[in-house]
Design a protein around this motif. Structure first.
Motif, PDB file in Angstrom:
ATOM      1  N   GLY A 244       0.590  -1.065   0.030  1.00  0.00           N
ATOM      2  CA  GLY A 244      -0.408  -0.060  -0.325  1.00  0.00           C
ATOM      3  C   GLY A 244       0.639   0.821   0.276  1.00  0.00           C
ATOM      4  N   THR A 245       2.328   1.034   0.522  1.00  0.00           N
ATOM      5  CA  THR A 245       3.606   2.494   0.676  1.00  0.00           C
ATOM      6  C   THR A 245       3.955   2.435  -0.595  1.00  0.00           C
ATOM      7  N   SER A 246       4.678   1.309  -1.499  1.00  0.00           N
ATOM      8  CA  SER A 246       5.314   1.050  -2.100  1.00  0.00           C
ATOM      9  C   SER A 246       5.919   0.251  -2.401  1.00  0.00           C
ATOM     10  N   ILE A 247       6.541   0.438  -3.986  1.00  0.00           N
ATOM     11  CA  ILE A 247       6.604  -1.156  -4.828  1.00  0.00           C
ATOM     12  C   ILE A 247       7.261  -1.702  -4.986  1.00  0.00           C
ATOM     13  N   LYS A 248       8.513  -2.388  -4.103  1.00  0.00           N
ATOM     14  CA  LYS A 248       9.491  -2.940  -4.008  1.00  0.00           C
ATOM     15  C   LYS A 248       9.995  -3.703  -4.829  1.00  0.00           C
ATOM     16  N   ALA A 249      10.685  -3.959  -5.364  1.00  0.00           N
ATOM     17  CA  ALA A 249      10.808  -5.110  -6.936  1.00  0.00           C
ATOM     18  C   ALA A 249      12.562  -5.396  -6.876  1.00  0.00           C
ATOM     19  N   GLY A 250      12.755  -6.208  -8.247  1.00  0.00           N
ATOM     20  CA  GLY A 250      14.599  -6.387  -7.786  1.00  0.00           C
ATOM     21  C   GLY A 250      14.056  -7.896  -8.663  1.00  0.00           C
ATOM     22  N   LEU A 251      15.611  -8.160 -10.098  1.00  0.00           N
ATOM     23  CA  LEU A 251      15.593  -8.860 -10.488  1.00  0.00           C
ATOM     24  C   LEU A 251      16.372  -9.702 -10.194  1.00  0.00           C
TER      25      LEU A 251
ATOM     26  N   GLY B  92      14.884  -2.089  -6.363  1.00  0.00           N
ATOM     27  CA  GLY B  92      14.792  -0.947  -6.013  1.00  0.00           C
ATOM     28  C   GLY B  92      13.322  -0.470  -5.306  1.00  0.00           C
ATOM     29  N   GLN B  93      13.257   0.454  -4.991  1.00  0.00           N
ATOM     30  CA  GLN B  93      11.544   0.835  -4.426  1.00  0.00           C
ATOM     31  C   GLN B  93      11.568   2.150  -5.067  1.00  0.00           C
ATOM     32  N   VAL B  94       9.956   2.399  -4.946  1.00  0.00           N
ATOM     33  CA  VAL B  94       9.088   3.342  -5.310  1.00  0.00           C
ATOM     34  C   VAL B  94       8.070   3.333  -4.678  1.00  0.00           C
ATOM     35  N   PRO B  95       7.437   4.787  -4.038  1.00  0.00           N
ATOM     36  CA  PRO B  95       6.209   5.298  -3.812  1.00  0.00           C
ATOM     37  C   PRO B  95       4.770   4.712  -4.581  1.00  0.00           C
ATOM     38  N   THR B  96       4.090   3.811  -3.662  1.00  0.00           N
ATOM     39  CA  THR B  96       3.120   3.312  -4.249  1.00  0.00           C
ATOM     40  C   THR B  96       2.172   4.233  -5.409  1.00  0.00           C
ATOM     41  N   GLY B  97       2.021   4.941  -4.148  1.00  0.00           N
ATOM     42  CA  GLY B  97       1.050   6.430  -5.132  1.00  0.00           C
ATOM     43  C   GLY B  97      -0.036   5.617  -5.092  1.00  0.00           C
TER      44      GLY B  97
END
Ligand SMILES: [Zn+2]
Length: 315
Positions: free
Chosen positions: A10-17, A28-33
């Protein structure tokens, strides 16, 4: 072979290769918005995916597949998110929309199941094919894997352990029920119980702390505080009893405990094992291992990559 694992919160998008051996190459991660709407969230996912691929010297199209864990109820077969309150999503065809945007195969799954897949692949559950993972936090989440496959059950009821009923007419749960496991043994419940005892006049080294979380209670219990120990033991009794019920129902090879309180280690795991054994009684031919989760916040990324790998290998 490079997979993209996404842990959508709900707060952030975390992603990884992640490579085929389960190693995170880039993350890396970015805010979900989420308040900006679905299109904006999907666009942020795409940008993050492209950035990570770029850092690895790859184009998006060179990735093998994408897996994504969702905080909500998911229809895996149809690729739909039924309900994700934190994202304001209802009956959203996430899999197909994201697959079209990224031009890659996408697999979706509930985040508690994804974490369980991650722990089975690369964490505390390595070597097992049937595990139950219970995550203790604000509530209690759980993921159940039987013979290497996520067990969903009718309407995804499979492994909603936080809401199994432990006490008739017990504490009110936000789900509308009473006496749910998470009203008795979540981090929130531990704090609530502790405050109730304090209000009733029980002494504790934490009695003059205005801000109090499960972390402080666990630390006090480890330091010998009697009231903290009592509260943890009561929560562990409910957890151990619920786990015994799960063992008797589905027979997992191992139980993995994740979430903030699990990081306190033996001060919570030991009483859980003790109460599990007591509840099993003579049925306990051999103790089912109760293990501390090993991947922390990376479980979502690694589990989602595993999901992507399993899905793309079917093509
Ligand atoms: Zn409930």
């Amino acid at each position: 072979m490079c997979l993209l694992g996404i842990d959508l919160g709900g707060t952030s998008i975390k992603a990884g290769l992640v490579d085929i051996n389960g190693k995170i190459l880039k993350k890396g991660q970015v805010p979900t918005g989420a308040g900006e709407g679905t299109t904006a969230v999907l666009k942020r996912i795409k940008n993050l995916a492209r950035d990570l691929a770029g850092e690895q010297g790859l184009a998006l199209g060179e990735l093998e597949g994408v897996g994504i864990g969702i905080p909500g109820s998911v229809d895996v077969a149809r690729g739909l998110v039924h309900l994700a309150p934190n994202l304001f999503w209802r009956d959203f065809s996430l899999r197909d929309e994201l697959a079209a945007l990224l031009d890659l195969p996408v697999a979706i799954e509930n985040d508690a199941h994804v974490a369980a897949l991650g722990e089975m692949w690369q964490g505390a559950g390595r070597g097992y094919t049937s595990i139950l993972m219970v995550t203790i936090g604000t509530g209690i989440g759980s993921g159940l894997i039987i013979d290497g496959r996520v067990h969903h059950g009718l309407f995804g009821y499979g492994a909603e352990m936080g809401h199994i009923k432990m006490v008739c007419d017990g504490r009110q749960c936000h789900c509308g029920g009473h006496g749910c496991l998470e009203t008795l043994a979540s981090a929130t419940a531990m704090v609530k119980s502790f405050r109730e005892y304090l209000a009733a006049g029980y002494p504790s080294m934490l009695s003059d702390r205005p801000e109090l979380g499960a972390k402080e209670i666990l630390a006090a219990a480890a330091g010998g505080d009697e009231l903290a120990g009592r509260v943890i033991d009561e929560a562990a009794c409910y957890l151990g009893t619920a786990l015994a019920n799960a063992v008797l129902l589905v027979g997992p090879e191992a139980i993995i405990i994740g979430g903030g309180p699990a990081q306190a280690g033996e001060v919570i795991l030991d009483p859980i094992r003790k109460h599990l054994a007591a509840a099993m009684g003579t049925w306990q031919l051999k103790p089912v291992p109760v293990l501390q989760a090993a991947l922390g916040n990376d479980a979502g990324i690694i589990g989602a990559a595993y999901l992507a790998m399993k899905t793309s290998s079917q093509y």
